[in-house]
Motif scaffolding. Structure first.
Motif, short mmCIF file in Angstrom:
data_model
loop_
_atom_site.label_atom_id
_atom_site.label_comp_id
_atom_site.label_asym_id
_atom_site.label_seq_id
_atom_site.Cartn_x
_atom_site.Cartn_y
_atom_site.Cartn_z
N VAL A 279 -6.23 0.40 5.25
CA VAL A 279 -5.70 -0.93 5.62
C VAL A 279 -6.21 -1.32 7.01
O VAL A 279 -5.85 -0.68 8.00
CB VAL A 279 -4.16 -0.92 5.61
CG1 VAL A 279 -3.60 -2.24 6.12
CG2 VAL A 279 -3.64 -0.63 4.20
N ARG B 143 2.08 2.62 -3.35
CA ARG B 143 1.15 3.42 -4.16
C ARG B 143 1.40 4.91 -4.01
O ARG B 143 0.99 5.70 -4.85
CB ARG B 143 -0.29 3.10 -3.78
CG ARG B 143 -0.69 1.65 -4.03
CD ARG B 143 -2.09 1.34 -3.47
NE ARG B 143 -3.13 2.14 -4.12
CZ ARG B 143 -3.83 3.10 -3.53
NH1 ARG B 143 -3.59 3.41 -2.26
NH2 ARG B 143 -4.76 3.76 -4.16
N ALA C 128 0.83 -1.21 0.00
CA ALA C 128 0.00 0.00 0.00
C ALA C 128 0.86 1.26 0.00
O ALA C 128 0.53 2.25 -0.67
CB ALA C 128 -0.93 -0.01 1.21
N PRO D 181 -5.80 -3.73 1.68
CA PRO D 181 -6.65 -2.53 1.70
C PRO D 181 -8.08 -2.85 1.28
O PRO D 181 -8.32 -3.79 0.50
CB PRO D 181 -5.97 -1.61 0.68
CG PRO D 181 -4.57 -2.09 0.60
CD PRO D 181 -4.61 -3.56 0.83
N CYS E 146 -5.87 7.68 -0.40
CA CYS E 146 -5.10 6.76 0.43
C CYS E 146 -5.68 5.36 0.41
O CYS E 146 -6.85 5.15 0.06
CB CYS E 146 -5.05 7.27 1.88
SG CYS E 146 -6.63 7.13 2.76
N ALA E 147 -4.87 4.40 0.79
CA ALA E 147 -5.34 3.04 1.02
C ALA E 147 -5.87 2.95 2.45
O ALA E 147 -5.30 3.54 3.37
CB ALA E 147 -4.21 2.05 0.81
N GLU F 201 -11.28 -2.90 -0.74
CA GLU F 201 -11.43 -2.81 -2.20
C GLU F 201 -12.60 -1.91 -2.56
O GLU F 201 -13.60 -1.85 -1.85
CB GLU F 201 -11.65 -4.21 -2.79
CG GLU F 201 -10.45 -5.13 -2.63
CD GLU F 201 -10.67 -6.48 -3.30
OE1 GLU F 201 -11.77 -6.68 -3.89
OE2 GLU F 201 -9.76 -7.31 -3.25
N ILE G 233 -1.51 5.75 3.96
CA ILE G 233 -2.36 4.67 4.48
C ILE G 233 -3.16 5.18 5.66
O ILE G 233 -2.61 5.77 6.60
CB ILE G 233 -1.51 3.47 4.93
CG1 ILE G 233 -0.82 2.81 3.73
CG2 ILE G 233 -2.37 2.44 5.67
CD1 ILE G 233 0.11 1.67 4.13
#
Length: 316
Positions: A241, A127, A124, A261, A238-239, A263, A131
């Motif tokens: 998680v 990317r 993550a 993460p 952002c992801a 979806e 996060i």
């Protein structure tokens, strides 16, 4: 989404020398000393603290009983009561672990800690959008968060303690572990950190009132659930998680879990997003149901203002 500034915290201990702060200092000293005890003894003492709280904290006991009855209707009445008592004991241990988090180096617990899914954090971060670490109010809250920083660099969102001296001690302890300790309402600071591709610890699993919420199922019960998680993810890219942290049942030790993460998040549907977030946290709670903060009135805000108060002990 309204942004807010970071409020200034004064954590200088020199402000708290007046005798009125001495009882708080005595409590802090007791926590410091208890943190030096062997962990097995700390867990035993924590369970006894939980037993005492179960007997004396009638209101919290009632809230816990209501929550567990609502969330685990398949359990018998006796099984529900056992879980209530276990929850008080787990949170009693959590009280002892606060001292460990504040006054001990968490590196000493690495030999008895296992991390699962750290590769999801690495992927993550690659990317480059930061996060949002989706946590929950587990009884290992302080120590689990402190242990996490042995494996990742992170910032944290914090609701300040009502006691200014306790808040100073807590903030200073967290500042030693985290990159930044952000006020829980400081969305501007949160977005700024995410823009830097930082990891920010964030929890959504409490009842924050009627503002900016939807009613999404939590263990099958409609629960006021904030929509800010979707707004933050949409604004920052952002992801999100999910992660959790629990103590082991039969031997001293801890497990930290990171997951892929979420979806298709945000989806553009606030209710669907909040439902996914709640279900994700619910799945983690089911690992160790006793280690969750059931003493909080999670279902305080009802879908209609005419709905009865679920925590009214008179049943009205």
């Amino acid at each position: 989404m309204k942004k807010s500034k970071q409020k200034t915290r004064d954590t200088r201990y020199s402000r708290y020398l007046h005798p009125r702060w001495w009882p708080t200092w005595a409590g802090i000293a007791a926590m410091w000393l208890a943190a030096r005890l062997p962990i097995k003894l700390q867990w035993w003492l924590g369970r006894r603290i939980g037993d005492l709280a179960y007997r004396l904290a009638a209101r919290r006991r009632h809230i816990t009983q209501v929550n567990i009855r609502l969330c685990f209707p398949d359990l018998s009445e006796q099984e529900q009561q056992v879980l209530v008592k276990q929850s008080f004991q787990a949170n009693g241990i959590g009280v002892m672990e606060i001292g460990l988090a504040w006054f001990r180096n968490p590196a000493s617990f690495i030999p008895i800690t296992e991390v699962h899914g750290l590769e999801h954090v690495d992927a993550a971060l690659a990317r480059g959008k930061g996060i949002l670490l989706l946590g929950g109010h587990y009884s290992t809250l302080d120590l689990g968060g402190s242990l996490v920083t042995e494996y990742i660099e992170a910032d944290v969102m914090q609701r300040d303690h009502n006691n200014p001296l306790m808040n100073a001690v807590m903030t200073r302890a967290r500042e030693r572990r985290y990159g930044m300790v952000l006020d829980s309402k400081n969305l501007r600071g949160l977005l700024k950190q995410l823009k830097k591709n930082r990891i920010v610890w964030y929890a959504t699993d409490q009842d924050y009132g009627r503002k900016d919420i939807v009613f999404a199922p939590f263990f099958g019960v409609p629960a006021g659930s904030i929509t800010a998680t979707s707004r933050i993810a949409d604004r920052s890219g952002c992801a999100v998680v999910p992660f959790s942290h629990f103590r082991r049942q039969h031997e001293p030790g801890y497990d930290i879990y990171f997951h892929p993460p979420l979806e298709d998040f945000p989806s553009g549907d606030d209710l669907a997003d909040a439902t996914l977030v709640n279900r994700t946290i619910e799945n983690e709670i089911r690992r160790h149901p006793d280690q969750y903060l059931w003493m909080h009135r999670r279902f305080k805000t009802r879908p209609s203002s005419d709905d009865p108060d679920l925590y009214n002990e008179d049943g009205h």
